[in-house]
Each structure stands twice: as structure tokens, then as C-alpha cells.
Enzyme design. Structure first.
Site, PDB file in Angstrom:
ATOM      1  N   GLY A 267       0.818  -1.204   0.000  1.00  0.00           N
ATOM      2  CA  GLY A 267       0.000   0.000   0.000  1.00  0.00           C
ATOM      3  C   GLY A 267       0.857   1.260   0.000  1.00  0.00           C
ATOM      4  N   ALA A 268       1.823   1.305   0.899  1.00  0.00           N
ATOM      5  CA  ALA A 268       2.663   2.481   1.008  1.00  0.00           C
ATOM      6  C   ALA A 268       3.857   2.180   1.903  1.00  0.00           C
ATOM      7  CB  ALA A 268       1.875   3.647   1.595  1.00  0.00           C
ATOM      8  N   MET A 269       4.860   3.077   1.849  1.00  0.00           N
ATOM      9  CA  MET A 269       6.107   2.827   2.580  1.00  0.00           C
ATOM     10  C   MET A 269       6.615   4.107   3.238  1.00  0.00           C
ATOM     11  SD  MET A 269       8.463   0.759   3.475  1.00  0.00           S
ATOM     12  CE  MET A 269       9.786   1.352   4.522  1.00  0.00           C
ATOM     13  N   GLU A 270       7.013   3.957   4.497  1.00  0.00           N
ATOM     14  CA  GLU A 270       7.311   5.111   5.366  1.00  0.00           C
ATOM     15  C   GLU A 270       8.749   5.632   5.282  1.00  0.00           C
ATOM     16  OE1 GLU A 270       6.786   1.905   6.397  1.00  0.00           O
ATOM     17  OE2 GLU A 270       8.015   1.414   8.138  1.00  0.00           O
ATOM     18  N   ASN A 271       9.465   5.472   4.182  1.00  0.00           N
ATOM     19  CA  ASN A 271      10.838   5.973   4.060  1.00  0.00           C
ATOM     20  C   ASN A 271      10.961   7.357   4.703  1.00  0.00           C
ATOM     21  OD1 ASN A 271      11.231   3.788   2.107  1.00  0.00           O
ATOM     22  ND2 ASN A 271       9.974   5.101   0.803  1.00  0.00           N
ATOM     23  N   HIS A 303      -1.035   6.298   8.804  1.00  0.00           N
ATOM     24  CA  HIS A 303      -0.170   5.167   9.174  1.00  0.00           C
ATOM     25  C   HIS A 303       1.291   5.463   8.846  1.00  0.00           C
ATOM     26  CE1 HIS A 303       0.719   0.795   9.669  1.00  0.00           C
ATOM     27  NE2 HIS A 303       1.653   1.079   8.772  1.00  0.00           N
ATOM     28  N   GLU A 304       1.564   5.840   7.619  1.00  0.00           N
ATOM     29  CA  GLU A 304       2.962   6.065   7.231  1.00  0.00           C
ATOM     30  C   GLU A 304       3.528   7.265   7.988  1.00  0.00           C
ATOM     31  OE1 GLU A 304       3.945   3.547   5.915  1.00  0.00           O
ATOM     32  OE2 GLU A 304       2.123   2.769   4.958  1.00  0.00           O
ATOM     33  N   HIS A 307       4.524   6.253  11.487  1.00  0.00           N
ATOM     34  CA  HIS A 307       5.774   5.490  11.539  1.00  0.00           C
ATOM     35  C   HIS A 307       6.983   6.383  11.818  1.00  0.00           C
ATOM     36  CE1 HIS A 307       5.060   1.313  10.777  1.00  0.00           C
ATOM     37  NE2 HIS A 307       4.562   1.448   9.563  1.00  0.00           N
TER      38      HIS A 307
HETATM   39  N1  BES Z   1       6.167  -0.650   6.173  1.00  0.00           N
HETATM   40  C1  BES Z   1       4.985  -0.956   5.466  1.00  0.00           C
HETATM   41  C2  BES Z   1       5.157  -1.157   4.009  1.00  0.00           C
HETATM   42  C3  BES Z   1       5.898  -2.372   3.550  1.00  0.00           C
HETATM   43  C4  BES Z   1       5.786  -3.577   4.150  1.00  0.00           C
HETATM   44  C5  BES Z   1       6.653  -2.307   2.450  1.00  0.00           C
HETATM   45  C6  BES Z   1       6.470  -4.671   3.664  1.00  0.00           C
HETATM   46  C7  BES Z   1       7.339  -3.402   1.989  1.00  0.00           C
HETATM   47  C8  BES Z   1       7.247  -4.592   2.598  1.00  0.00           C
HETATM   48  C9  BES Z   1       3.936   0.138   5.614  1.00  0.00           C
HETATM   49  O1  BES Z   1       4.081   0.940   6.725  1.00  0.00           O
HETATM   50  C10 BES Z   1       2.622  -0.550   5.755  1.00  0.00           C
HETATM   51  O2  BES Z   1       2.425  -1.190   6.727  1.00  0.00           O
HETATM   52  N2  BES Z   1       1.774  -0.409   4.758  1.00  0.00           N
HETATM   53  C11 BES Z   1       0.506  -1.089   4.692  1.00  0.00           C
HETATM   54  C12 BES Z   1      -0.645  -0.155   4.855  1.00  0.00           C
HETATM   55  C13 BES Z   1      -0.953   0.195   6.267  1.00  0.00           C
HETATM   56  C14 BES Z   1      -2.078   1.191   6.350  1.00  0.00           C
HETATM   57  C15 BES Z   1      -1.275  -0.994   7.118  1.00  0.00           C
HETATM   58  C16 BES Z   1       0.441  -1.716   3.321  1.00  0.00           C
HETATM   59  O3  BES Z   1       1.306  -1.399   2.494  1.00  0.00           O
HETATM   60  O4  BES Z   1      -0.437  -2.523   3.085  1.00  0.00           O
HETATM   61 ZN    ZN Z   2       3.370   0.085   8.473  1.00  0.00          ZN
END
Ligand code: BES
Ligand code: ZN
Length: 868
Positions: A267-271, A303-304, A307
Site C-alpha cells: 500500500g505504502a512505505m514510510e521511508n 499510518h505512514e 511510523h
Molecule cells: N512498512 C509498510 C510497508 C511495507 C511492508 C513495504 C512490507 C514493503 C514490505 C507500511 O508501513 C505498511 O504497513 N503499509 C501497509 C498499509 C498500512 C495502512 C497498514 C500496506 O502497504 O499494506
Molecule cells: Zn506500516
């Protein structure tokens, strides 16, 4: 792979938590120079390192072409180090050193969407958990924190050059190329590194933190999507304020950037300071995306952002601790979202996800603790258990502590561990110390798998005017985790007067019960009882209010008591839960539908006006998938489907004129509050589908008019769904119209694919047509998921022709994108519950896949799935 060189990894590639060892070397600083070209990319890196513990200098690297390597300025010969597919090892390295490497990588042909890859014309990175090793040689583990300085250089056709931190310098290189140098002052692990190179437009705003820091906010996307970034921008500012107010956490850099990418596995990434988002989690617009998607965007943005403190400033020591950052951050984003809309509905939706995904996962072959103690491929552990159950554990502790003490606990956590890479134990210790409450028993929740069964029995003793509740907890044995222990279960509860419907005050002098504090009883043994005295008649009890613990509650409510709770429970969540329990009994145990209909008739007219969103949820009829997940053997998807359809029909008929009357009375366009309007839209769509179930002649006309006249995607899609799923005469026309309207809007088009794949009447031919459509693209996970996810909506289809669909995709993605391949395969994890001969057929198909797959991701999932 050279096993001897890495003692932490055993011959079968399993990594164990118990084998954790400190890194032998730390990195004080890293200088990266990334030079992007059309057919290759050069990466120069300079690491300043110092010894931290005994052992070789281990640098991880994958798919890197090593061009040169120097240690303290001297070129190394190939005898000076060992190099294999996974790592570069230098023995006898000095305690202080500078290591320079030059490698060539190929983002242009990287289909795995890990490391540096090309998404259309955009270069982006995804480094969590282990992608950085695909960019350069590095101790790519979360407990090595360093200061990153990054130079990015590319052709001027890519005007945007981004990396983490502050922009130090820009300039040109010859005629056609330019560069930017960025420095991130905060020490961070490599998984939080990011860079972006491309041609994007930007939406800008500013935010002033509680400390007075003026932060530049930027959301990057392709030009035409910029108007769709406004909701995300508002959500970002809102999140920044929320974290200051609720956790005392202000933002710590002068800029915060978000980049929207259409090809992204997650979904997304918190870099750090440079989040990268799947377009589906950042673009939001009533015209192009649904209400559910708009809510999702706001929660993912939060969420991001959250983080930044829970994950970035304080990170994980190793990947076994993943739920430390994810479980806590999900709990935080859920709390944020509860403030955005009806809190009860947010809780309902979160619990629905938990029960639909985490409970089945925990009951099947992929079951594992929120903090597992071994894995083969960490990417396989970004699971509902780590995320959702992880969030529930934090919620339980927060419930038990209450707002003030929980805040004291989190304050202590930030004070103790800022700038460090820590463990779940560290979190529990800080929370206990800060709040003054010993929470160590909650560690058990992190360390063992399975959903506890909570059995409760009630007794009324008229002579003593006493009401007694007996509690018992148990867990199903797990082959890999013996010695399962009782866990602390906070049980939020209320008692109601069965005559008046009023709630008793639990701490009133005559209804005294000292084990229940603020409506919560902490049950932490195998068995226990509590008593309420001064009760003149058997009360109606409402247990596990707000779903205060992630357990399977077994309590023999009568159907009448459940109907009573639908009407009188003031906790919206338990009101909904009562309706779900009742419906589940009707669906799986042949109970009569009368009490439900009766309660709904009494409750809805008022509720529809007061809280249309909550009202809409009371019509949630457990999905076929959810019902299937409650059946552990001889599962016949067709039977579940038949039964569910017949109950829905009974329901549709029983409330005859109600659907149309309500439909015609609703007017979401008049609602100014988004949540109200969203509720009315949800209701309108439910009314349409119930009218279709009734066989109302007029429904297709109404749906088609709604389709044509609305400017709102939830309304348009709701109407389209009714037309398509019921084979209405207008269906094809509407589908063609939708396609023509949105063929250039990827997210809307995803919905077009989804709705057709999710049609209960979809055939193998339907799916083939969709996957051969010119707009279907195996390189775009969102598109793949819209078809595969749509198909999984109908277990009958998923378990027939769908089996081949998923197996083929798993095989295809095994090499191309193993993270995605492994996830798609998980759809088949409950094969063993099917009735024969179906079960054997699926098993054989899975076994036939085994010799064909190579990636750790798909192999591990397949082995686990077949291990039951
Ligand atoms: N840190 C994750 C993204 C991630 C996880 C990237 C594993 C690569 C490998 C991010 O913070 C996250 O948890 N994203 C969720 C959405 C969130 C609202 C629960 C996602 O990507 O589904
Ligand atoms: Zn996360």
C-alpha cells in the site's frame, strides 16, 4: 549460497530469532552516488565503518555486478574477500575502515519491485525489508543505523531527483544530465532509504509543528492526478496535528514528501521524509474513487506518517520484531480513523477485517505468532497476524491502562529508546514502567499463535440476588509451538435490564463488583468467575464490548437476547456484533430469521436518520468467504452460497416495501458531513441490491438512472454492480460507458475489472476475457489484484476454475515478482477444509506446482500450505 559464511542461516534457509547476534560492524555514515542511465545504473558507495562485535565484516548484496572495491583506499583483490549470491565477506577487517564499492544494477528490468526499479517512466525504491542489498553492498539489517548522504544523477528528461532529508546542492553534468545531493540528518536503517527519479508534478503545502518548525509538504504525482492529492494533503496535516495532541510527537525534519507510484507491491512505505505510496493509497476523489478508498487513503497517510516515531525514530532490532512497529502503528492509525468518522463503524470495519483475514490465517497452516520465532522469507510475514493481531494487543493494553496511563507509558517508550533499534520486550518494559502497571503477561500474546477461545457461562441465583459469570479460555494445540499459556484478556462488559432496556451502572453500591473496573474485567487465568450482587432478575449481558480482545467468544445467548442487543446496546460495535452473531446462526445453524427481522424493523427507521453509516453496517450479511472460513471440514462452497442467497431472499421479501421507500427517501447530496453522506450512499446501494433480490421490476431503471446521473464513484459503482451482477438488460451498456469514461483512470478502471471478476455469475471465460483485455497488465500489481481479488469474492468460483488461475499466477510471479506470487497463492491456504473429491483435486494441483517454483517466497508459502 555459502552457508558457512553466515552462521545465522541454517541449511534449509530458516532464520531463527534465538540466533540473533549483534552486527560485527556499524556504519557511521554512508555516501551514495546513484547514476541512472536508460540501460543500467551505477551505484558508488562509501561506508565509514567501525567494529561493534567480534566477527567478519559481512555486506549483503544481491543481483549486484561488482566493478570495484577498496578498503581504506586500497583496491581489494579477489582473495581478500569471498563473494556469493547473497553476501560479500571480508575476514580480518581492521576496526576502523572506509569501504568504497562501485556496482552496476538494472532497475529498467527489475520486475520484482524491490530495490531500485522502474515503474513506467519513474525510478523508485522499495527497500523494506531487504531491498537495499539490491542497490549496493551493505549490512542491510535494521539494527545498523547510519547517516545517509545521497547524490542522484540522471538525464534532464527526469527533472525530479529526490532522496531522504535536506536538499544540499543541485547542478548539471555536461549538457544533458543533472544531479541533486540530499542529506538525511537522522540516523536510520537502510530499509528506510529512498530515492525517486522522474518527471512528476507536485502539490505543495506547509505545516507548522507544535515546536514552531515550518515544514514544507509535497505530494508528487503525474500532472493529471494532482487534484486527486488534496484529500491526502489534508489528511497529512491532520495526522501531524493528531500525533502532537495524542502522543506528544512533533515532526522532526523541514520537509515531508510523498510520491505516488502506480506499480507497487504494497500500500505504502514510510521511508524517512520521503514516503512512497501506491496510487491506490494516496489518490482520492469522489468522482474517481470510492468512499471506502477515500477512507483508506486517510488511514494509510496517517499510518505512514505515524511510523516517523513508531518505526523510524525508534526502529526494530531485527525483522522478528516487525509487529513492534506495524502493530503499534496500525493501532495508532485505527485510533486516528475513529476520530474521522463514526468510531463504532471504524471499529466494526477493523474487526471485520480481523475476523475475515486474521482469524482464518491463525486457524490454518500459515498460523504464526505476532512475533514469529523463525522464518524463511521475511516478506511472507507481513501478515494479518503481525499487523492486525499486533494492533489488537496494543489496543488491549491501552484499554486496560486507560488514556492517561497509556500516554505515560508511550512517553516513557519515546524517552528511553529514541534513536535505537529495539524489541517487543523493550516496548512492554517501557509501557509498564511509564504507566506503573505490570504488563509483562501481554508478551505471551506476542509469542504464541492461535485465536484463544473464550467460553463464558452465566448463572442467576435468585436467592442471593446474584448473577455469576464463569470464564474459561483455551487454545488449539500447535505443532510448532507447544506450551501454550493463558493470556490476559480484557473483557469489556455491560449488563442490561431486560424489561426496560436500560444499562445497569456496574459500580453502583447495590450492584457491586470489584473485579470490574471501568466496565472492564481482566481475565488472565484458565478459569475464573465474577459475581454481581443485588440483581433482582437475570440481566442481559453484553460481552467483549468494542471487541476488547481478539478472541472467539462462545456464549449461549438466546436469539431473543441478541435481538435485544441489536435494539438496546449503546455500544455500536456490540450492536453490530449481535446482528452478526444472529445472522451467522441463521446461516450456519438453521436458526429462524424472525428475531433478526423483528429487531431490524424496530431499530432501523430511527438509526437510518441518526447514523446512516452504522445503519448500513447492520445489513452486513457475513460473506460467503467468511462463512467458509468458519467451516473446518467438508466445506462445500455451493451449499454456503445457496443458503446465504436464500436467507438474503427471505430478508428481502420480509421487509417488502422498506427497501424502495428508504431508497427514495435518501439523498446523500444534501448531506454536508462526509460520514453522513457516505452512510446514505452505502444504504442506497444496499437498498438497490435488496430490491434486486426481491425481483422488483423497477430496480434496474432506478439503478441505471443512479448510474447515469451521479458524479460520485460509490454511487456509480454501486449501481453498476447491481446491473452487472443481476444480468440486467442495461448491464453491458453501463459497462461500456464506464470503460469509455475511465479508460485513462487506472484506479477507476481497476474497479471495472474488479466488478466483473467479482460477479457471482462470472465464468472461467469471463476471467479469461478480463486477463486478455488490452488493459490487463501483469506488471501492475493493482490490476492483477483487481481480477484475482474480485474472483476470490466468490468462493464457489475461486475454488473451481479459480484454483488454476491462482496456481498459474503463483508460477508466473515466482520469478517475476515473488512477493506478489506468494500472496496470491495464500488464497488457496484453506484447501484442506474442502469436501472430497474437491480437496484431493486442489491438493494435487498444489503438489504439482511444488517442483516448478524456485523463490523462497513462493516455496515457503507452498510448503506451509501443504504441511497440514
Ligand atoms: N512498512 C509498510 C510497508 C511495507 C511492508 C513495504 C512490507 C514493503 C514490505 C507500511 O508501513 C505498511 O504497513 N503499509 C501497509 C498499509 C498500512 C495502512 C497498514 C500496506 O502497504 O499494506
Ligand atoms: Zn506500516
Amino acid at each position: 549460497m555459502n552457508i558457512a559464511a553466515n552462521p545465522h542461516i541454517s541449511a534449509d534457509q530458516t532464520v531463527y530469532l534465538k540466533d540473533y547476534q549483534q552486527p560485527s560492524f556499524l556504519v557511521d555514515s554512508i555516501n551514495l552516488d546513484i547514476q541512472v542511465h536508460d540501460d543500467h545504473t551505477h551505484v558508488f558507495s562509501t561506508l565509514v565503518m567501525k567494529r561493534n562485535a567480534a566477527g567478519d565484516l559481512v555486506l549483503l548484496g544481491r543481483d549486484l555486478e561488482l566493478k570495484s572495491i577498496k578498503l581504506n583506499g586500497e583496491p581489494l583483490n579477489s582473495e581478500d574477500y569471498t563473494l556469493d549470491d547473497e553476501q560479500l565477506v571480508i575476514t580480518n577487517a581492521p576496526d576502523q575502515l572506509t569501504l568504497e564499492t562501485q556496482v552496476v544494477i538494472h532497475p529498467e528490468s527489475n520486475t520484482q519491485l524491490e530495490g531500485l526499479y522502474k515503474a513506467g517512466d519513474l525510478f523508485v525504491t522499495q527497500n523494506e525489508p531487504e531491498g537495499f542489498r539490491k542497490i549496493t553492498f551493505y549490512p542491510d539489517r535494521p539494527d545498523v543505523l547510519s547517516v545517509f548522504t545521497t547524490r542522484v544523477e540522471a538525464d534532464k528528461k527526469y527533472p525530479v531527483l529526490l532522496a531522504n532529508g535536506n536538499l544540499l546542492e543541485t547542478g548539471t553534468v555536461g549538457e544533458d544530465r543533472h544531479f541533486a545531493i540530499w542529506q538525511d540528518p537522522t540516523k536510520k536503517p537502510s530499509y528506510l532509504f529512498a530515492c525517486v527519479i522522474g518527471d512528476l508534478a507536485v502539490l505543495k503545502d506547509r505545516y507548522t509543528t507544535s515546536e514552531g518548525r515550518d515544514v514544507a509538504l509535497e505530494i508528487y504525482a503525474i500532472e493529471k492526478d494532482i487534484p486527486k492529492c488534496k484529500i491526502a494533503m489534508e489528511a497529512l496535516k491532520h495526522s501531524m496535528r493528531w500525533d502532537e495532541e495524542h502522543y506528544g510527537r512533533p515532526y522532526d525534519l523541514d520537509n515531508y514528501m510523498i510520491v505516488a507510484v502506480s506499480q507497487f507491491n504494497m500500500g505504502a512505505m514510510e521511508n524517512k521524509g520521503l514516503n512512497i505510496f501506491n496510487t491506490s493509497c494516496v489518490l482520492a476523489d469522489e468522482e474517481y474513487t470510492t468512499d471506502a478508498a477515500i477512507m483508506r487513503v486517510q488511514s494509510v497517510i496517517a499510518h505512514e506518517y505515524f511510523h516517523n516515531w513508531t518505526g523510524n525514530r525508534i526502529t526494530c532490532r531485527d525483522w522478528f520484531q516487525l509487529c513492534l512497529k506495524e502493530g503499534l502503528t496500525v493501532f495508532r492509525d485505527q485510533s486516528f480513523s475513529e476520530d474521522l468518522q463514526s468510531a463504532a463503524v471504524q471499529r466494526i470495519d477493523d474487526v471485520a477485517v480481523l475476523k475475515a483475514h486474521q482469524f482464518p490465517e491463525d486457524a490454518g497452516p500459515l498460523s504464526h505468532p505476532p512475533r514469529p520465532d523463525h522464518f524463511v522469507e521475511i516478506n511472507n510475514f507481513y501478515t494479518a497476524t503481525v499487523y492486525e493481531k499486533g494492533a489488537e494487543i496494543n489496543r488491549m493494553m491501552a484499554t486496560l491502562l486507560g488514556k492517561e496511563k497509556f500516554r505515560q507509558g508511550t512517553d516513557e517508550y519515546f524517552k528511553r529508546f529514541d534513536g535505537q533499534a529495539v524489541t517487543v520486550e523493550d516496548w512492554i518494559d517501557a509501557l509498564s514502567a511509564g504507566s506503573g502497571v505490570d504488563l509483562s503477561a501481554f508478551l505471551i500474546w506476542y509469542n504464541q499463535p492461535g485465536t484463544p477461545k473464550l467460553e463464558v457461562e452465566s448463572e442467576y441465583l435468585p436467592d442471593q440476588r446474584t448473577y455469576r459469570l464463569n470464564f474459561k479460555q483455551s487454545l488449539k494445540a500447535h505443532p510448532k509451538y507447544p506450551n501454550l499459556k493463558a493470556v490476559p484478556i480484557p473483557v469489556a462488559l455491560a449488563l442490561f435490564n431486560p424489561q426496560t432496556g436500560e444499562q445497569y451502572t456496574l459500580n453502583s453500591p447495590d450492584l457491586f463488583e470489584n473485579q470490574v473496573k471501568d466496565g472492564v474485567y481482566l481475565f488472565d487465568q484458565d478459569h475464573a468467575s465474577i459475581e454481581f450482587s443485588g440483581v433482582d432478575q437475570p440481566p442481559v449481558v453484553s460481552l467483549l464490548r468494542n471487541f476488547s480482545a481478539p478472541v472467539n467468544l462462545v456464549f449461549n445467548y438466546t436469539d431473543e437476547e441478541l435481538a435485544f442487543l441489536i435494539q438496546h446496546e449503546t455500544n455500536g460495535f456490540n450492536q453490530w456484533q449481535a446482528s452478526q452473531t444472529l445472522l451467522e446462526r441463521i446461516l450456519l445453524q438453521e436458526h429462524s430469521v424472525e428475531p433478526y427481522i423483528d429487531a431490524i424493523q424496530k431499530t432501523l427507521p430511527t438509526l437510518v436518520r441518526q447514523d446512516p453509516l452504522l445503519a448500513s453496517r447492520l445489513f452486513d450479511v457475513p460473506t460467503e468467504g467468511y462463512l467458509g472460513s468458519r467451516i473446518d471440514h467438508d466445506y462445500q462452497p455451493e451449499q454456503v452460497q445457496e443458503k446465504r442467497n436464500s436467507v438474503l431472499e427471505t430478508l428481502a421479501r420480509a421487509l417488502n416495501g422498506f427497501w424502495k421507500e428508504t431508497y427514495l427517501a435518501l439523498n446523500p447530496a444534501l448531506q454536508h458531513d462526509f460520514s453522513q453522506a457516505m452512510g446514505e450512499r452505502a444504504l442506497k446501494n444496499i437498498m438497490l441490491s435488496m430490491m434486486a433480490r426481491q425481483g422488483d421490476d423497477e430496480v434496474f431503471e432506478l439503478a441505471y438512472t443512479q448510474y447515469q446521473t451521479t458524479g460520485n464513484m460509490s454511487e456509480r459503482l454501486g449501481a453498476l454492480r447491481v446491473l452487472v451482477w443481476n444480468d440486467a438488460p442495461q448491464a453491458q451498456q453501463a459497462l461500456d460507458d464506464f470503460y469509455n469514461r475511465y479508460k485513462d483512470e487506472a484506479l477507476s478502471l481497476d474497479q471495472w475489472f474488479m466488478i466483473q471478476a467479482a460477479n457471482p455469475n462470472a465464468t472461467a471465460e469471463t476471467i479469461r476475457t478480463l486477463t486478455q483485455h488490452p488493459d490487463y497488465d501483469l506488471g501492475t500489481p493493482n490490476r492483477v489484484r483487481s481480477v484475482s481479488g474480485g474472483l476470490s469474492n466468490n468462493p464457489v468460483n475461486a475454488w473451481s476454475y479459480g484454483v488454476e488461475h491462482y496456481i498459474d499466477l503463483a508460477q508466473y510471479f515466482d520469478e517475476k515478482n515473488p512477493i506478489l506470487g506468494s500472496r496470491l497463492l495464500q488464497v488457496l491456504s484453506r484447501w484442506y477444509t474442502l469436501a472430497e473429491p474437491h480437496k484431493t483435486r486442489v491438493k494435487e494441483a498444489l503438489q504439482a506446482l511444488q517442483p516448478k517454483v524456485k523463490s523462497k517466497n513462493v516455496k515457503e508459502t507452498l510448503n506451509s500450505i501443504l504441511s497440514v
